[in-house]
Design an enzyme around this catalytic site. Sequence first.
Site, short mmCIF file in Angstrom:
data_model
loop_
_atom_site.label_atom_id
_atom_site.label_comp_id
_atom_site.label_asym_id
_atom_site.label_seq_id
_atom_site.Cartn_x
_atom_site.Cartn_y
_atom_site.Cartn_z
N LYS A 81 0.85 -1.19 0.00
CA LYS A 81 0.00 0.00 0.00
C LYS A 81 0.88 1.23 0.00
O LYS A 81 2.00 1.21 0.54
CB LYS A 81 -0.89 0.03 1.25
CG LYS A 81 -2.15 0.86 1.09
CD LYS A 81 -3.19 0.12 0.27
CE LYS A 81 -4.50 0.89 0.23
NZ LYS A 81 -5.57 0.12 -0.44
N GLY A 183 -21.10 6.01 4.86
CA GLY A 183 -20.29 6.37 3.70
C GLY A 183 -21.06 6.20 2.42
O GLY A 183 -21.54 5.10 2.13
N THR A 184 -21.20 7.27 1.65
CA THR A 184 -21.98 7.21 0.41
C THR A 184 -21.15 7.64 -0.79
O THR A 184 -21.66 8.22 -1.74
CB THR A 184 -23.25 8.07 0.52
OG1 THR A 184 -22.88 9.43 0.83
CG2 THR A 184 -24.18 7.54 1.59
N GLY A 188 -19.70 3.00 -1.06
CA GLY A 188 -20.91 3.00 -0.27
C GLY A 188 -22.14 3.39 -1.06
O GLY A 188 -23.23 2.81 -0.89
#
Length: 355
Positions: A81, A183-184, A188
Site C-alpha cells: 500500500k 459512507g456514500t 458506499g
Amino acid sequence: MQSYWDLPDFDEHEAVQYVHDRASGLSAIIAIHSTALGPAGGGTRFWHYADKGRAITDALRLSRGMSYKNAMAGLPMGGGKAVILADADNRKTPEMLAAFGDAIDALGGRYVTAEDIGMSDADMVAISKRTKFVSGLPVQDAGSAGGDPGPFTAKGIFLGVKAAVAFKLGTDRLKDVRIAVQGTGSVGGGLARLLAAEGAKLTLADVNADRAQKLADELGAETVSADRIMQVEADVFSPNALGAILDSESIEKLNVAIVAGGANNQLARPHHGDMLIDRGILYAPDYVINAGGIISVALEYFAQAEGRAAQVEEVHARLTGIPQRLTGIWQESRTTGESPATVADRMAQKLIGRG
C-alpha cells in the site's frame, strides 16, 4: 517518533519506504508487507494526515490487509500500500504524480499500485506515464475490466451482505431488511443502490451530509448524521468509509445483528473481533468482503502483461467466490468459537507462509 518497526502494526513487513521529492513537494510512504505470492498489489491513498506517524500506521495496516485480501481472493499477488501525504489544501499536481510514478518504478515491480481514496483513474494514467507497474486504468470497451475498481468493490460487498443475511437471519431476500450504510462515496453509494434495488430499507450517513441526502432522495432512504449512524437500530451495519471504527466504545453501542461493509481495517485492534462475537454480532472480515476492487485490478494487470484485455465476465466470476469464502469462515467460527476475524487471519497467514 518511535521507529516504524517498533509500532504495534509492524508485522515483519518486507519494506517500508519514505519518499520525498523536493522539487514537486511529494511526500509518500510505500509499504510492502509480503511478496510471497507475487508482486505486492495495493492502491495509493491521497490523504491529509495530522502527522507522519498516523500515515505510517495507515500504510502498515493497509499493506498487511492487502496481503490477506489478495491471498484470500486466490490472487497471485502479495500485499502493499502507498499513502501520499496531502497538505491541508489537498494540493495534487502533475509533478507530484510523476515523482510518485518514478518512485514506484524504482522498486522494479515489487509493488503494483492502483487507485484508492483521493485518487482517480486519471491519476493512474498520469502515473502510468512513468511506470508500467500500475493498474486501474480507463478502458474504452465496456466488456473489458479496468478503470475505477469501486463498482466491483461495491458488488462484492453486496454479495457478502446477502450471504451474511442468509447466514445470520435465515433469509436469502433483502426486502425490508434494515441496513445502515456509513459512507456514500463510490463504494458506499454503489452498494446502497444495489441494496435498494432489492428492497432493503436503508439509513444513510456521510461526513458530506449533502451527498448522503441526495442519494437518500434518489433511493427513498432515510438519513442520520455521521456521528449517529453506528447507533441506528437495524439488521445490518455496513461501514464503507475509513477504518478503525470498531472499538470498545462503539461496539457496545451497536444495535445490529451483522456488521458487513467495505471499509478497510474496521477493527481498531484484533481483540475487538472477540467483542463482536461476545455480543452475538456476525462480522464479515473486511479484507474478504471488499476484495472486488483488487480482483478487478489484478486481473487487469496480469492480462495487460499477457498482451490482452481482461474481461468483465472474469471479474464477476471471481466475485461469486466472496460469499462462499465468508460462509466458510463463519462456519468455522461457529464450530471453534473463535471470532470470524481470528479465523480469517489464520487462513490468510497460512496462505502467505506465515501460519
